[in-house]
Write a protein that holds these residues in place. Structure first.
Motif, mmCIF file in Angstrom:
data_model
loop_
_atom_site.group_PDB
_atom_site.id
_atom_site.type_symbol
_atom_site.label_atom_id
_atom_site.label_comp_id
_atom_site.label_asym_id
_atom_site.label_seq_id
_atom_site.Cartn_x
_atom_site.Cartn_y
_atom_site.Cartn_z
ATOM 1 N N ASP A 1 -22.589 -13.721 37.301
ATOM 2 C CA ASP A 1 -22.253 -12.042 36.861
ATOM 3 C C ASP A 1 -20.989 -11.899 37.514
ATOM 4 O O ASP A 1 -20.671 -10.713 37.196
ATOM 5 N N LEU A 2 -20.369 -12.923 38.353
ATOM 6 C CA LEU A 2 -19.253 -12.412 39.220
ATOM 7 C C LEU A 2 -18.116 -12.522 38.283
ATOM 8 O O LEU A 2 -18.048 -13.539 37.505
ATOM 9 N N PRO A 3 -17.047 -11.740 38.396
ATOM 10 C CA PRO A 3 -15.764 -11.847 37.763
ATOM 11 C C PRO A 3 -14.960 -13.139 37.970
ATOM 12 O O PRO A 3 -14.466 -13.679 36.989
ATOM 13 N N HIS A 4 -15.159 -13.458 39.154
ATOM 14 C CA HIS A 4 -14.086 -14.793 39.612
ATOM 15 C C HIS A 4 -14.942 -15.503 40.952
ATOM 16 O O HIS A 4 -15.488 -14.567 41.789
ATOM 17 N N PHE A 5 -14.884 -16.848 40.880
ATOM 18 C CA PHE A 5 -15.388 -17.461 41.903
ATOM 19 C C PHE A 5 -15.024 -18.808 41.833
ATOM 20 O O PHE A 5 -14.516 -19.119 40.681
ATOM 21 N N ARG A 6 -15.285 -19.660 42.883
ATOM 22 C CA ARG A 6 -14.593 -20.912 43.159
ATOM 23 C C ARG A 6 -16.059 -21.700 43.291
ATOM 24 O O ARG A 6 -16.942 -21.586 43.959
ATOM 25 N N ILE A 7 -15.813 -23.106 42.921
ATOM 26 C CA ILE A 7 -16.876 -23.953 42.943
ATOM 27 C C ILE A 7 -16.196 -25.334 43.710
ATOM 28 O O ILE A 7 -15.216 -25.746 43.418
ATOM 29 N N LEU A 8 -16.874 -25.964 44.895
ATOM 30 C CA LEU A 8 -16.935 -27.032 45.358
ATOM 31 C C LEU A 8 -17.863 -28.180 45.210
ATOM 32 O O LEU A 8 -18.949 -27.841 45.424
ATOM 33 N N VAL A 9 -17.507 -29.081 44.618
ATOM 34 C CA VAL A 9 -18.370 -30.286 44.217
ATOM 35 C C VAL A 9 -18.298 -31.176 45.141
ATOM 36 O O VAL A 9 -17.172 -32.016 45.144
ATOM 37 N N CYS A 10 -19.189 -31.686 45.844
ATOM 38 C CA CYS A 10 -19.322 -32.701 47.021
ATOM 39 C C CYS A 10 -20.052 -33.667 46.524
ATOM 40 O O CYS A 10 -21.316 -33.803 46.459
ATOM 41 N N GLY A 11 -19.245 -34.857 45.963
ATOM 42 C CA GLY A 11 -19.823 -36.223 45.490
ATOM 43 C C GLY A 11 -18.734 -36.859 44.680
ATOM 44 O O GLY A 11 -17.402 -36.851 45.178
ATOM 45 N N GLY A 12 -19.178 -37.783 43.815
ATOM 46 C CA GLY A 12 -18.180 -38.469 43.152
ATOM 47 C C GLY A 12 -18.023 -37.982 41.715
ATOM 48 O O GLY A 12 -18.250 -36.944 41.379
ATOM 49 N N ASP A 13 -17.402 -38.929 40.932
ATOM 50 C CA ASP A 13 -16.998 -38.527 39.617
ATOM 51 C C ASP A 13 -18.327 -38.103 38.487
ATOM 52 O O ASP A 13 -18.239 -37.142 37.806
ATOM 53 N N GLY A 14 -19.552 -38.729 38.722
ATOM 54 C CA GLY A 14 -20.418 -38.404 37.992
ATOM 55 C C GLY A 14 -20.987 -37.031 38.439
ATOM 56 O O GLY A 14 -21.334 -36.261 37.496
ATOM 57 N N SER A 15 -21.092 -36.417 39.664
ATOM 58 C CA SER A 15 -21.414 -35.279 40.070
ATOM 59 C C SER A 15 -20.628 -34.173 39.569
ATOM 60 O O SER A 15 -21.043 -33.236 39.174
ATOM 61 N N ILE A 16 -19.209 -34.636 39.288
ATOM 62 C CA ILE A 16 -18.453 -33.406 39.052
ATOM 63 C C ILE A 16 -18.544 -33.535 37.204
ATOM 64 O O ILE A 16 -18.531 -32.296 36.953
ATOM 65 N N GLY A 17 -18.779 -34.519 36.556
ATOM 66 C CA GLY A 17 -19.041 -34.162 35.320
ATOM 67 C C GLY A 17 -20.261 -33.585 34.958
ATOM 68 O O GLY A 17 -20.139 -32.836 33.872
ATOM 69 N N TRP A 18 -21.285 -33.729 35.768
ATOM 70 C CA TRP A 18 -22.437 -33.102 35.560
ATOM 71 C C TRP A 18 -22.186 -31.462 35.825
ATOM 72 O O TRP A 18 -22.556 -30.772 34.910
ATOM 73 N N VAL A 19 -21.689 -31.029 36.816
ATOM 74 C CA VAL A 19 -21.275 -29.756 36.958
ATOM 75 C C VAL A 19 -20.499 -29.133 35.838
ATOM 76 O O VAL A 19 -20.697 -28.021 35.453
ATOM 77 N N LEU A 20 -19.556 -30.011 35.344
ATOM 78 C CA LEU A 20 -18.512 -29.455 34.328
ATOM 79 C C LEU A 20 -19.242 -28.977 33.041
ATOM 80 O O LEU A 20 -18.941 -28.407 32.205
ATOM 81 N N ARG A 21 -20.234 -30.120 32.546
ATOM 82 C CA ARG A 21 -21.085 -29.742 31.463
ATOM 83 C C ARG A 21 -21.904 -28.660 31.473
ATOM 84 O O ARG A 21 -22.013 -28.028 30.643
ATOM 85 N N GLU A 22 -22.359 -28.403 32.675
ATOM 86 C CA GLU A 22 -23.062 -27.211 32.597
ATOM 87 C C GLU A 22 -22.215 -25.806 32.751
ATOM 88 O O GLU A 22 -22.612 -24.877 32.262
ATOM 89 N N ILE A 23 -20.954 -25.952 33.228
ATOM 90 C CA ILE A 23 -20.132 -24.754 33.119
ATOM 91 C C ILE A 23 -19.892 -24.664 31.842
ATOM 92 O O ILE A 23 -19.656 -23.491 31.028
ATOM 93 N N ASP A 24 -19.751 -25.639 30.911
ATOM 94 C CA ASP A 24 -19.435 -25.648 29.511
ATOM 95 C C ASP A 24 -20.623 -24.636 28.691
ATOM 96 O O ASP A 24 -20.372 -24.156 27.840
ATOM 97 N N LYS A 25 -21.810 -25.035 29.058
ATOM 98 C CA LYS A 25 -22.846 -24.754 28.514
ATOM 99 C C LYS A 25 -22.958 -23.376 28.531
ATOM 100 O O LYS A 25 -23.517 -22.484 27.751
ATOM 101 N N LYS A 26 -22.688 -22.947 29.914
ATOM 102 C CA LYS A 26 -22.820 -21.380 30.073
ATOM 103 C C LYS A 26 -21.801 -20.658 29.885
ATOM 104 O O LYS A 26 -21.773 -19.287 30.221
#
Length: 377
Positions: A135-160
């Protein structure tokens, strides 16, 4: 937001923010430390300090507790916006990454930031954190992990559908950190003491747009490369040439330029027609070759079938001959046995006849009759 003071347990080098004198020198619960801005003051000096907490050097990234709303119907908290809230940081840590480095980073982030904005991907995944911040207008995300963790988070961002609300940073902890290396975050991060400096660097980092795509693979026949080359390259060149010369003919006022462009245009169209005719001839020639090859294959298959029938017939004849030879051998053996049995019977009959003749001669001799019998035994 006011200070939230924690009494005692101050570091040895702590100094009062008001009077600049050492704090916590006595081993007992005295003096205070704010858990957000890390300010240390004497108990007596606490009333002289400004009551509004600055949230410390990471104030732009911290989500204050006052900005977390009550629990909704699904028992999930949600962050709400406020004028002082700039771009809070949502942290996802893969606790299994980096040879147990993920666990240390997870604990360190909880001490530096609000624990409610730090999530372990292994335990809860990215869904809970994104739902808290959506519900926030702007925010930042920090992913601490490897390429697989980043892809996982990006897929969820696309879904939402949160692409326009957030920017994603990377703290490399995995084995394959190709994306972090390309974006300039380095190939690995193993010094938790430099975490505050890393957050400051993240706060002033530039935003770069990246494309994401999916690749769908399937099995099929390979197209003719000549057709592809004609479709993709040659036709494009012809289109560009025709469009350029038509533009010159329409827009140019020079008579010579118009005539020259018309000549080139005619030559281009003629060449294009010739290319198409050549390709059609090649296709006809290839189809005729395929037909001839098909006829040869059919002939070869018929020949192979005839040879297989001939071989089968020869095998059957050979088996019949072998059976005939076996039958003749068996008949020969049967005839030999029959002959031997006949000879045995004749010999037995002769022996019986000789025995009876001898008995008769003995009878005559006993009665005084002299007789002489010639019996061939």
């Amino acid at each position: 937001m006011p200070h939230q003071w924690l009494e005692g347990n101050l570091p040895v080098s702590a100094k009062c923010l008001v009077c600049d004198k050492p704090c916590g020198s006595v081993l007992r619960l005295q003096d205070c430390k704010c858990i957000w801005c890390k300010a240390t003051v004497h108990t007596n000096c606490k009333g002289k300090l400004d009551k509004v907490c600055s949230m410390g050097p990471c104030s732009r990234l911290i989500l204050p507790p006052t900005n977390i709303s009550a629990v909704d119907l699904d028992e999930m908290c949600k962050a709400r916006s406020s004028p002082r809230l700039v771009e809070p940081l949502l942290v996802f840590v893969n606790s299994k990454s980096g040879d147990n480095q993920g666990v240390k980073m997870y604990r360190k982030f909880k001490r530096i930031l609000n624990p409610a904005q730090v999530f372990d991907l292994i335990r809860s995944g990215p869904h809970c954190g994104l739902r808290l911040f959506q519900d926030l207008p702007h925010f930042r995300i920090l992913v601490c992990g490897g390429d697989g963790s980043i892809g996982w988070v990006l897929r969820e961002i696309d879904k939402k559908d949160l692409i326009n609300k957030c920017q994603v940073g990377v703290l490399p902890l995995g084995t394959g950190n190709d994306l972090a290396r390309v974006l300039g975050w380095g190939s690995a991060f193993d010094d938790e003491a430099q975490l505050a400096a890393f957050l400051e660097k993240l706060d002033h980092a530039q935003i770069k747009m990246l494309d994401r795509w999916s690749i769908l693979t399937y099995e099929g026949l390979m197209p003719d490369p000549r057709k592809d080359s004609l479709t993709d390259d040659a036709i494009t060149l012809y289109e560009d040439s025709v469009a350029a010369h038509l533009t010159k003919i329409v827009q140019s006022d020079n008579h010579k330029t118009v005539i020259m462009s018309a000549k080139v245009l005619c030559a281009t169209v003629k060449d294009f027609v010739e290319r198409i005719a050549e390709i059609e001839e090649e296709e006809e020639e290839s189809s005729s070759k395929c037909a001839a090859l098909q006829e040869k294959l059919d002939s070869l298959l018929n020949t192979l079938e005839a040879e297989s029938r001939e071989v089968k017939r020869e095998k059957e004849d050979l088996m019949e001959k072998e059976e005939e030879v076996k039958r003749k051998k068996l008949m020969s053996r049967a005839n030999s046995l029959k002959k031997a049995v006949r000879e045995l019977i004749e010999h037995a009959e002769k022996r019986e006849l000789y025995f009876h003749s001898k008995i008769i001669a003995d009878i005559f001799e006993n009665n005084g009759i002299n007789c002489k019998l010639n019996i061939c035994a």
